[in-house]
Structures are given as structure tokens and as C-alpha cells.
Design a protein around this motif. Structure first.
Motif, short mmCIF file in Angstrom:
data_model
loop_
_atom_site.label_atom_id
_atom_site.label_comp_id
_atom_site.label_asym_id
_atom_site.label_seq_id
_atom_site.Cartn_x
_atom_site.Cartn_y
_atom_site.Cartn_z
N LEU A 128 -3.37 14.08 -4.17
CA LEU A 128 -3.19 12.99 -3.20
C LEU A 128 -3.93 11.75 -3.70
O LEU A 128 -5.11 11.83 -4.07
N ASP A 129 -3.22 10.60 -3.71
CA ASP A 129 -3.91 9.35 -4.02
C ASP A 129 -3.31 8.22 -3.21
O ASP A 129 -2.36 8.40 -2.43
N THR A 130 -3.88 7.02 -3.37
CA THR A 130 -3.35 5.83 -2.72
C THR A 130 -3.53 4.63 -3.64
O THR A 130 -4.52 4.55 -4.38
N ASN A 131 -2.56 3.73 -3.61
CA ASN A 131 -2.62 2.45 -4.33
C ASN A 131 -2.44 1.32 -3.33
O ASN A 131 -1.69 1.45 -2.36
N ASP A 132 -3.12 0.20 -3.56
CA ASP A 132 -2.85 -1.00 -2.76
C ASP A 132 -3.04 -2.22 -3.63
O ASP A 132 -3.78 -2.20 -4.62
N GLY A 133 -2.36 -3.31 -3.25
CA GLY A 133 -2.45 -4.51 -4.06
C GLY A 133 -2.11 -5.76 -3.29
O GLY A 133 -1.48 -5.71 -2.22
N ASP A 134 -2.51 -6.89 -3.85
CA ASP A 134 -2.34 -8.20 -3.22
C ASP A 134 -1.28 -9.04 -3.93
O ASP A 134 -1.29 -10.27 -3.85
N VAL A 137 0.88 -1.17 0.00
CA VAL A 137 0.00 0.00 0.00
C VAL A 137 0.91 1.21 0.00
O VAL A 137 1.97 1.21 0.64
N TRP A 138 0.55 2.23 -0.78
CA TRP A 138 1.30 3.48 -0.71
C TRP A 138 0.36 4.67 -0.79
O TRP A 138 -0.74 4.57 -1.30
N TRP A 139 0.84 5.77 -0.20
CA TRP A 139 0.14 7.05 -0.25
C TRP A 139 1.04 8.04 -0.96
O TRP A 139 2.22 8.19 -0.62
N ASP A 172 7.54 -10.39 2.62
CA ASP A 172 6.81 -9.77 3.73
C ASP A 172 6.77 -8.26 3.50
O ASP A 172 7.80 -7.58 3.61
N PRO A 173 5.61 -7.68 3.20
CA PRO A 173 5.55 -6.24 2.91
C PRO A 173 5.96 -5.38 4.09
O PRO A 173 6.54 -4.30 3.91
N PHE A 174 5.69 -5.84 5.32
CA PHE A 174 6.00 -5.03 6.49
C PHE A 174 7.50 -4.95 6.77
O PHE A 174 7.95 -4.09 7.52
N ALA A 175 8.26 -5.82 6.16
CA ALA A 175 9.72 -5.77 6.29
C ALA A 175 10.35 -4.78 5.33
O ALA A 175 11.58 -4.61 5.35
N HIS A 176 9.54 -4.13 4.50
CA HIS A 176 10.06 -3.24 3.47
C HIS A 176 9.21 -1.97 3.41
O HIS A 176 8.27 -1.86 2.61
N CYS A 177 9.51 -1.04 4.28
CA CYS A 177 8.77 0.22 4.38
C CYS A 177 9.71 1.38 4.06
O CYS A 177 10.91 1.32 4.35
N ALA A 178 9.17 2.43 3.49
CA ALA A 178 10.01 3.57 3.13
C ALA A 178 9.15 4.80 2.89
O ALA A 178 7.97 4.69 2.54
N LEU A 223 7.51 18.94 -5.51
CA LEU A 223 7.88 17.81 -4.66
C LEU A 223 7.02 16.60 -4.97
O LEU A 223 5.93 16.71 -5.53
N THR A 224 7.55 15.47 -4.60
CA THR A 224 6.80 14.20 -4.58
C THR A 224 7.12 13.50 -3.27
O THR A 224 8.29 13.44 -2.87
N ILE A 225 6.10 13.00 -2.60
CA ILE A 225 6.27 12.23 -1.37
C ILE A 225 5.45 10.95 -1.50
O ILE A 225 4.26 11.01 -1.84
N ILE A 226 6.07 9.80 -1.24
CA ILE A 226 5.37 8.52 -1.28
C ILE A 226 5.74 7.73 -0.04
O ILE A 226 6.93 7.50 0.23
N ALA A 227 4.73 7.32 0.71
CA ALA A 227 4.94 6.48 1.89
C ALA A 227 4.53 5.05 1.55
O ALA A 227 3.38 4.81 1.16
N PHE A 228 5.46 4.11 1.67
CA PHE A 228 5.25 2.72 1.27
C PHE A 228 5.22 1.78 2.46
O PHE A 228 6.10 1.83 3.32
N ILE A 229 4.26 0.88 2.49
CA ILE A 229 4.36 -0.39 3.21
C ILE A 229 4.37 -1.46 2.12
O ILE A 229 3.40 -1.61 1.38
N GLY A 230 5.47 -2.19 2.02
CA GLY A 230 5.67 -3.04 0.85
C GLY A 230 6.22 -2.17 -0.26
O GLY A 230 5.49 -1.78 -1.17
#
Length: 298
Positions: free
Chosen positions: A159-165, A7-9, A43-49, A22-29
Motif C-alpha cells: 500500500l502506498d500513496t502519491n500526491d502532487g501540486d 492524490v492517489w492511493w 480541476d482535480p476534483f472533476a476527474h476522479c476514478a 490485483l491492482t487497485i488505485i483510487a484517484f482524485i485528479g
């Protein structure tokens, strides 16, 4: 969250005087992380930025990957390492405390994003419904105040958000996306090509109150490749013509640019991105990425 999921914002903004962005992106996974590609557990939670890019006279890029111990979140906020995002119901406040790469310099400041309205629905990008995109706030007011570098400005943003499985490169070969501020609201074009050979071209127009309105589908418009990495770029416009005003990012698999085109009868300056997932998976690109995306174990 599924193995290989994410998921990212995403926030982008341009100053009113056109001199900064500017561009700002917050990632889980972190979907563009080489470490996530190499992780057998996926593991997506092991890779956040949190990825921060400043455009203008003092351009900076920061994207330090962190593990699950550096992640804290609740219904209204997310923190990854020393940086955080918090939503209070009307304003998204982003506190940044990052370090750029490959040249290590501080990148610290606060960005406040005030959506004019929130849109009603997300959109599915793939044929199986595994990848979703929600253009939450196509029209925003943005205030940026940085101490490193010393910089402050106001402007308009998105502002947007993406998420995926699952992993992006398992579903898509490439995509192009752009968003443009209009006299009334915003327009967004999102064109994806899938690995199964199908494609989807979204043409969206939103009024300032977030309500969707009809917009004629623009014509395909060619753009030149980027100068250094020769990334392919294309877009759509009313007359099938567009030009690149400035290339913000020219990387082996991704380009962000400012365009000039015509959409729904208006001359606009869209923020545009072009992504090649085939290029992203190339071994040479995976080898280079850690120099721009260091990983820190907290």
C-alpha cells in the motif's frame, strides 16, 4: 489541491498460490486521464476514478472517471461513485462495484488490506518538492472476495500513496518502480528521470515493523521490451540480472510485470512497473484512452 494536482492511493497484491493478483488505485485528479489533459480548468476534483485490474484466468480492467458530485470523503474514507475505501485504524476495506472496459462486465467484490506496520515518512520525487510518494505499508496481508467474477483468495500485498501540486508529465519523462516481499519485510526500488535532465534512484528496505534498514544499491539490469507495445523496461538487482516472469499489463505508455531477480542477497519476485510520460502525451495514445477509460457524469 492545486490546479493540475492529484492524490492517489495504490494497492497491489498477489495470491499465496501465485495464480491471481490485483491492482487497485483510487484517484482524485486522475493523472492518466485524457479528460484531465483536455480540461482547461485543470480541476482535480472533476476527474476522479477507481482503477481495478485483476490478473489471472479471468483478467479484468475497470477505470470509469467521474466528476466531483460522485466524490465523498472524510478523514477515514473515500467514495468515488459506487466504490469506496475505508480505514479503521488497522484494516483498509475496499468495496468495489465497477464495470470493465472495453468489454462491459461487472467487477464487484471486497478487498481487505492489513498492513503489518506503517512507515515513518514520505519521499520527494522531484527537485522542487511538488511531487511526493509515501510507501505507507510495504508489507500487507490481503484478502480478496469477488462476486463478479466468482473469486476468492488470500495473499501478500503493498500500500502506498502519491500526491502532487502539478501534472506528472511537467516534471518527469519516465520512471520504473518495483517492490519485492522479503524474508524480513520488503524492498522497494524507485527510479525517476526528470524533465530537467536530473534523476533519482531510491533504494529502500523496510523490516516487517516498518523500520527502514540499510540496503546496498543494486546494479542496473536490462529487461526486454513488452511484446505488443514495445514499452521499455529496466530494473536493478544485486548481480545486474533479472528476467520477466509474466507481463500483467502491456499498454502504449505503461507496463506492469512480475520479475525474478536478486535483492539484498535474496531471490525475489518483484512486482514491477514502467511508465513513459512522453508516450502518454502522444496524440494517438490520448485518442485511444477513452475506450479503456470511459467518463460518467453523475
Amino acid at each position: 489541491m492545486a490546479r493540475g494536482g492529484y492524490v492517489w492511493w495504490y494497492v497491489d497484491a498477489l495470491s499465496d498460490d501465485g495464480r491471481n493478483g490485483l491492482t487497485i488505485i483510487a484517484f482524485i485528479g486522475s493523472v492518466f486521464s485524457p479528460y484531465y489533459v483536455w480540461d482547461a480548468r485543470q480541476d482535480p476534483f472533476a476527474h476522479c476514478a477507481i482503477n481495478v485490474v485483476l490478473y489471472g484466468a479471468d483478467k479484468r480492467f475497470a477505470m470509469t472517471e467521474r466528476n466531483a458530485r460522485s466524490l465523498a470523503r472524510d478523514a477515514a474514507s473515500i467514495a468515488i461513485g459506487p466504490s469506496s475505501l475505508r480505514w479503521d485504524g488497522s484494516v483498509l476495506t475496499i468495496h468495489l462495484d465497477e464495470r470493465s472496459a472495453p468489454i462491459p462486465r461487472a467487477l464487484r467484490g471486497t478487498v481487505r488490506v492489513r498492513p503489518q506496520a506503517i512507515t515513518a515518512q514520505p519521499f520527494t520525487l522531484d527537485s522542487q518538492g511538488l511531487h511526493r510518494w509515501w510507501p505507507m505499508a510495504p508489507s500487507c496481508e490481503v484478502e480478496a472476495a469477488f462476486t463478479a467474477p466468482d473469486l476468492a483468495w488470500r495473499g501478500s500485498g503493498y500500500l502506498d500513496t502519491n500526491d502532487g501540486d502539478g501534472r506528472l508529465e511537467d516534471a518527469f519523462t519516465d520512471w520504473t518502480w518495483c517492490r519485492a516481499s522479503m524474508k524480513r519485510g520488503s524492498a522497494i526500488l524507485y527510479d525517476v528521470r526528470r524533465k530537467d535532465g536530473s534523476s533519482q534512484n531510491l533504494t529502500l528496505r523496510f523490516d516487517g515493523d516498518g523500520r527502514r534498514r540499510e540496503m546496498p544499491a543494486p546494479l542496473a539490469a536490462a529487461l526486454p521490451r513488452t511484446n505488443f507495445w514495445k514499452m521499455p523496461r529496466s530494473t536493478r538487482s544485486d548481480d545486474g540480472q533479472a528476467r520477466v516472469v509474466e507481463t500483467f499489463e502491456d499498454t502504449p505508455f505503461y507496463a506492469r510485470s512480475l520479475l525474478a531477480s536478486t535483492l539484498d542477497g535474496e531471490q525475489v519476485r518483484p512486482v514491477h512497473e514502467s511508465l513513459s510520460l512522453g508516450r502518454f502525451r502522444h496524440p494517438a495514445v490520448q485518442f485511444m484512452l477513452p475506450f479503456r477509460m470511459p467518463r460518467r457524469i453523475a
